[in-house]
Design an enzyme around this catalytic site. Structure first.
Site, PDB file in Angstrom:
ATOM      1  N   GLU A   1      55.801 -12.617 -21.106  1.00  0.00           N
ATOM      2  CA  GLU A   1      54.370 -12.451 -20.837  1.00  0.00           C
ATOM      3  C   GLU A   1      53.769 -13.817 -20.557  1.00  0.00           C
ATOM      4  O   GLU A   1      54.458 -14.843 -20.620  1.00  0.00           O
ATOM      5  CB  GLU A   1      53.684 -11.774 -22.028  1.00  0.00           C
ATOM      6  CG  GLU A   1      54.070 -10.308 -22.173  1.00  0.00           C
ATOM      7  CD  GLU A   1      53.371  -9.611 -23.318  1.00  0.00           C
ATOM      8  OE1 GLU A   1      52.375 -10.143 -23.836  1.00  0.00           O
ATOM      9  OE2 GLU A   1      53.835  -8.531 -23.710  1.00  0.00           O
TER      10      GLU A   1
ATOM     11  N   HIS B   1      41.211 -10.295 -22.139  1.00  0.00           N
ATOM     12  CA  HIS B   1      42.493  -9.931 -21.521  1.00  0.00           C
ATOM     13  C   HIS B   1      42.239  -9.745 -20.030  1.00  0.00           C
ATOM     14  O   HIS B   1      41.270  -9.092 -19.647  1.00  0.00           O
ATOM     15  CB  HIS B   1      43.024  -8.632 -22.144  1.00  0.00           C
ATOM     16  CG  HIS B   1      44.457  -8.373 -21.808  1.00  0.00           C
ATOM     17  ND1 HIS B   1      44.872  -8.001 -20.551  1.00  0.00           N
ATOM     18  CD2 HIS B   1      45.575  -8.437 -22.569  1.00  0.00           C
ATOM     19  CE1 HIS B   1      46.192  -7.856 -20.556  1.00  0.00           C
ATOM     20  NE2 HIS B   1      46.651  -8.116 -21.765  1.00  0.00           N
TER      21      HIS B   1
ATOM     22  N   ARG C   1      46.511 -16.806 -20.602  1.00  0.00           N
ATOM     23  CA  ARG C   1      45.430 -15.856 -20.326  1.00  0.00           C
ATOM     24  C   ARG C   1      44.122 -16.482 -19.887  1.00  0.00           C
ATOM     25  O   ARG C   1      43.441 -15.971 -19.002  1.00  0.00           O
ATOM     26  CB  ARG C   1      45.159 -15.067 -21.599  1.00  0.00           C
ATOM     27  CG  ARG C   1      45.736 -13.723 -21.506  1.00  0.00           C
ATOM     28  CD  ARG C   1      45.575 -12.962 -22.763  1.00  0.00           C
ATOM     29  NE  ARG C   1      46.793 -12.171 -22.859  1.00  0.00           N
ATOM     30  CZ  ARG C   1      47.105 -11.433 -23.874  1.00  0.00           C
ATOM     31  NH1 ARG C   1      46.309 -11.377 -24.915  1.00  0.00           N
ATOM     32  NH2 ARG C   1      48.219 -10.746 -23.868  1.00  0.00           N
TER      33      ARG C   1
ATOM     34  N   HIS D   1      39.195  -8.978 -25.938  1.00  0.00           N
ATOM     35  CA  HIS D   1      40.482  -8.483 -26.422  1.00  0.00           C
ATOM     36  C   HIS D   1      40.834  -8.975 -27.818  1.00  0.00           C
ATOM     37  O   HIS D   1      41.265  -8.210 -28.663  1.00  0.00           O
ATOM     38  CB  HIS D   1      41.550  -8.923 -25.418  1.00  0.00           C
ATOM     39  CG  HIS D   1      42.935  -8.451 -25.718  1.00  0.00           C
ATOM     40  ND1 HIS D   1      43.253  -7.112 -25.815  1.00  0.00           N
ATOM     41  CD2 HIS D   1      44.096  -9.140 -25.927  1.00  0.00           C
ATOM     42  CE1 HIS D   1      44.546  -6.984 -26.078  1.00  0.00           C
ATOM     43  NE2 HIS D   1      45.086  -8.197 -26.169  1.00  0.00           N
TER      44      HIS D   1
ATOM     45  N   ARG E   1      44.979 -17.685 -27.705  1.00  0.00           N
ATOM     46  CA  ARG E   1      46.204 -17.146 -28.292  1.00  0.00           C
ATOM     47  C   ARG E   1      47.278 -16.901 -27.228  1.00  0.00           C
ATOM     48  O   ARG E   1      46.992 -16.374 -26.148  1.00  0.00           O
ATOM     49  CB  ARG E   1      45.891 -15.822 -28.996  1.00  0.00           C
ATOM     50  CG  ARG E   1      47.094 -15.134 -29.590  1.00  0.00           C
ATOM     51  CD  ARG E   1      46.679 -13.873 -30.297  1.00  0.00           C
ATOM     52  NE  ARG E   1      46.121 -12.906 -29.388  1.00  0.00           N
ATOM     53  CZ  ARG E   1      46.823 -11.973 -28.754  1.00  0.00           C
ATOM     54  NH1 ARG E   1      48.115 -11.880 -28.928  1.00  0.00           N
ATOM     55  NH2 ARG E   1      46.213 -11.127 -27.945  1.00  0.00           N
TER      56      ARG E   1
HETATM   57  C1  SIN Z   1      49.442  -6.890 -23.734  1.00  0.00           C
HETATM   58  O1  SIN Z   1      50.278  -6.013 -23.861  1.00  0.00           O
HETATM   59  O2  SIN Z   1      49.160  -7.402 -22.657  1.00  0.00           O
HETATM   60  C2  SIN Z   1      48.700  -7.362 -24.951  1.00  0.00           C
HETATM   61  C3  SIN Z   1      49.546  -8.237 -25.743  1.00  0.00           C
HETATM   62  C4  SIN Z   1      48.719  -9.188 -26.543  1.00  0.00           C
HETATM   63  O3  SIN Z   1      47.503  -9.167 -26.486  1.00  0.00           O
HETATM   64  O4  SIN Z   1      49.328 -10.014 -27.220  1.00  0.00           O
END
Ligand code: SIN
Length: 560
Positions: free
Chosen positions: A127, A244, A290, A351, A386
């Protein structure tokens, strides 16, 4: 002025019940604390609605930890620090990344959580901001639900644990500055009562509901942070509300998370002409941290005068999309979007609160007997932004650490509880009827407009004016959870605006258009606490988040 308690009471007139430990909240942090503590103590687990209504339950992407063959805690450390933009507490991050793999392994081997595997090994994904594939997931994109289900299964058979659903905790009770339990409302009956306990663990999640667009469930109104402040704890880093990048953006439809893991498997953010927006912006492109992705999205949306962009996954084979992201596929299809055929309309949504109740590495707040873990807490792990999928991990690691001195805290505190029933609180309350259903959406919209992704002194002044006009709400004697929620939201909004005004720079999730650069001076946390004349703030340099008063209990090798 913020009152010490939101309601007047005399405990002598109220029904009370005694436990060794009260845990408030039933997400991953609350469940794992309760599960472990109930091996030895009588535990009350209190939850605002039902056990399953939590942010954990709807977490999709997964849980990050250095379990891959090409990975190490050092690499996970570097990525977390880099995402946190100079504001992470390094010791806390080391604790997270070193202990993380053990906690995830326990989750599999002891709790029985089933993560997705390939050839007998965890199927790790990537991610935003991660340099390695280290995000474990379950049932494709239903990681939180699997965690919640496996922890709950274990917990329900435990005779030392009682679950109280639909219980709204109003305040933390303290006697001579020591935590003595909680005061709350049985939301079904509308009656106030209390739980007496020498130790309380707050695991109440975040505050996404301060904004009109959020991925958080309705319950996330920041109650835990607000009540901890009233009880004497310190709270910090509240200017860092993380948005998010990709929530489903459809008219008349509540925002809904579209996991970053979709970008981990190749999906791309595009504009209305199908052009990739992250190309040339950051070396990691769509997998940049992010805050970087959100900033670019906001810039492009403003330039195009649009309120959303698109997440294009149509080039990923349909069978893979359906198998890897069954929840997202189903949800979008029900909303009329076949993600295998058309790009998904998306925009950023509130988020995750990176700040919260300050705790040391054993989850201890500054109030004797009061602990916090999970999103409600500020361990310093997340800094100003985060790293994706570090939150479930933080909940696991630090809830486990609370057990390091909980037994002594329970034993020490038990003796002091005799005087709890003498506790009373009476102040003059306003009877002014403030229409909750009107004020709450106004507050949310004001937060979005003035304290959203982009902030300016003018906007923050406007927010301040709105809040000072409505501070009288804190003096009203409400008789419903909706009223208490509004009081907590107003309290937190005030602190968030104050922190955002003070921080004259842009860092992580806090972007000031009038101070676009990052200033070395601001490698400091803005810490709030209650003083004799109201809320006061203190600036603490990075590395010194934990001030005096946190070591109220030594660590003995006496774990649960
Ligand atoms: C997501 O699945 O994009 C959220 C994961 C997160 O906020 O750590």
């Amino acid at each position: 002025m913020i009152p010490r308690y939101l309601v007047n009471f005399d405990l002598e007139d109220l029904p009370g019940i005694a436990f060794d430990l009260v845990v408030v909240g039933s997400g991953v942090a609350g469940l794992s604390t309760a599960l472990r503590a109930a091996r030895r103590f009588r535990v009350a687990l209190l939850t605002k609605t039902t056990l399953t209504v939590t942010a954990t339950r709807i977490a999709q992407g997964g849980i990050a930890s250095a379990l891959g063959a090409d990975d190490s805690p050092e690499l996970h450390f570097q990525d977390t620090i880099q995402a946190g933009k100079g504001l992470c507490e390094e010791e806390a991050v080391w604790t997270l990344v070193r202990e993380g793999p053990m906690r995830v392994t326990e989750l599999i081997e002891e709790v029985g959580a089933h993560f997705d595997t390939v050839d007998g090994h965890l199927d790790l994904t990537i991610e935003g901001g991660h340099s390695r594939r280290r995000v474990a997931h379950a049932q494709g994109d239903a990681t939180g639900s699997e965690l919640e289900a496996s922890l709950t299964r274990r917990l329900l058979y435990n005779k030392r644990l009682d679950v109280f659903e639909n219980y709204y905790v109003i305040d933390i009770l303290t006697v001579d500055g020591r935590c003595a339990g909680v005061l709350g409302m049985d939301a079904e009956e509308g009656t106030i009562n209390y739980f007496r306990a020498p130790a309380v663990v707050l695991a109440m999640g975040g505050m996404g509901q301060l904004y009109p667009v959020t991925t958080n469930p309705e319950i996330c109104t920041g109650d835990g942070v607000s009540m901890a402040l009233r009880a004497g704890a310190e709270v910090s880093d509240l200017e860092f509300m993380q948005f998010h990048p990709t929530s489903l953006h459809l008219p008349e439809t509540p925002r809904w998370l579209i996991s970053e893991a979709l970008r981990g498997e190749g999906a791309m953010i595009v504009d209305h002409a199908g052009k990739r927006i992250m190309e040339g912006v950051h070396p990691l492109k769509d997998l940049a941290p992010r805050d970087t992705v959100v900033n670019e999205m906001v810039r492009v949306m403003k330039k195009l005068d649009r309120d959303h962009l698109f997440l294009d996954a149509t080039h990923i084979p349909a069978a893979k999309l359906k198998e890897r992201f069954p929840t997202i596929y189903r949800h979008c299809l029900e909303a009329g979007i076949d993600i295998t055929q058309v790009p998904i309309p998306v925009s950023p949504a509130a988020h995750y609160m990176s700040g919260g109740v300050v705790t040391n590495l054993r989850g201890m707040t500054r109030v004797r007997g009061l602990y916090a873990c999970g999103e409600v807490a500020c361990t310093g792990v997340h800094g100003a932004n985060r790293l994706a999928s570090n939150s479930l991990l933080e909940g696991l690691v630090f809830s486990w650490r609370i057990m390091q001195n909980l037994p002594q805290a329970v034993e020490e505190g038990a003796g002091g509880l005799m005087r709890v029933c003498e506790l009373k609180h009476k102040i003059r309350r306003s009877r002014l009827p403030v229409e909750i259903n009107l004020l709450r959406p106004f507050l949310q919209q004001m937060m979005m407009d003035c304290v959203g992704f982009r902030r300016s002194r003018d906007g923050l002044d406007e927010a301040w004016e709105f809040l000072t006009k409505n501070l009288e709400v804190l003096q009203v004697e409400y008789v419903s959870p909706q009223g208490f929620e509004l009081q907590n939201m107003i309290t937190l909004a005030t602190l968030m605006v104050k922190a955002a005004v003070l921080r004259e720079e842009s860092r992580g999730c806090h972007f000031r258009v009038d101070f676009p650069g990052q200033a070395e001076y601001w490698r400091r946390h803005i810490v709030f606490s209650m003083g004799a004349r109201g809320v006061r703030n203190e600036l603490r340099p990075v590395g010194e988040l934990i001030g005096a008063g946190y070591d109220w209990m030594p660590v003995e090798a006496k774990e649960c």
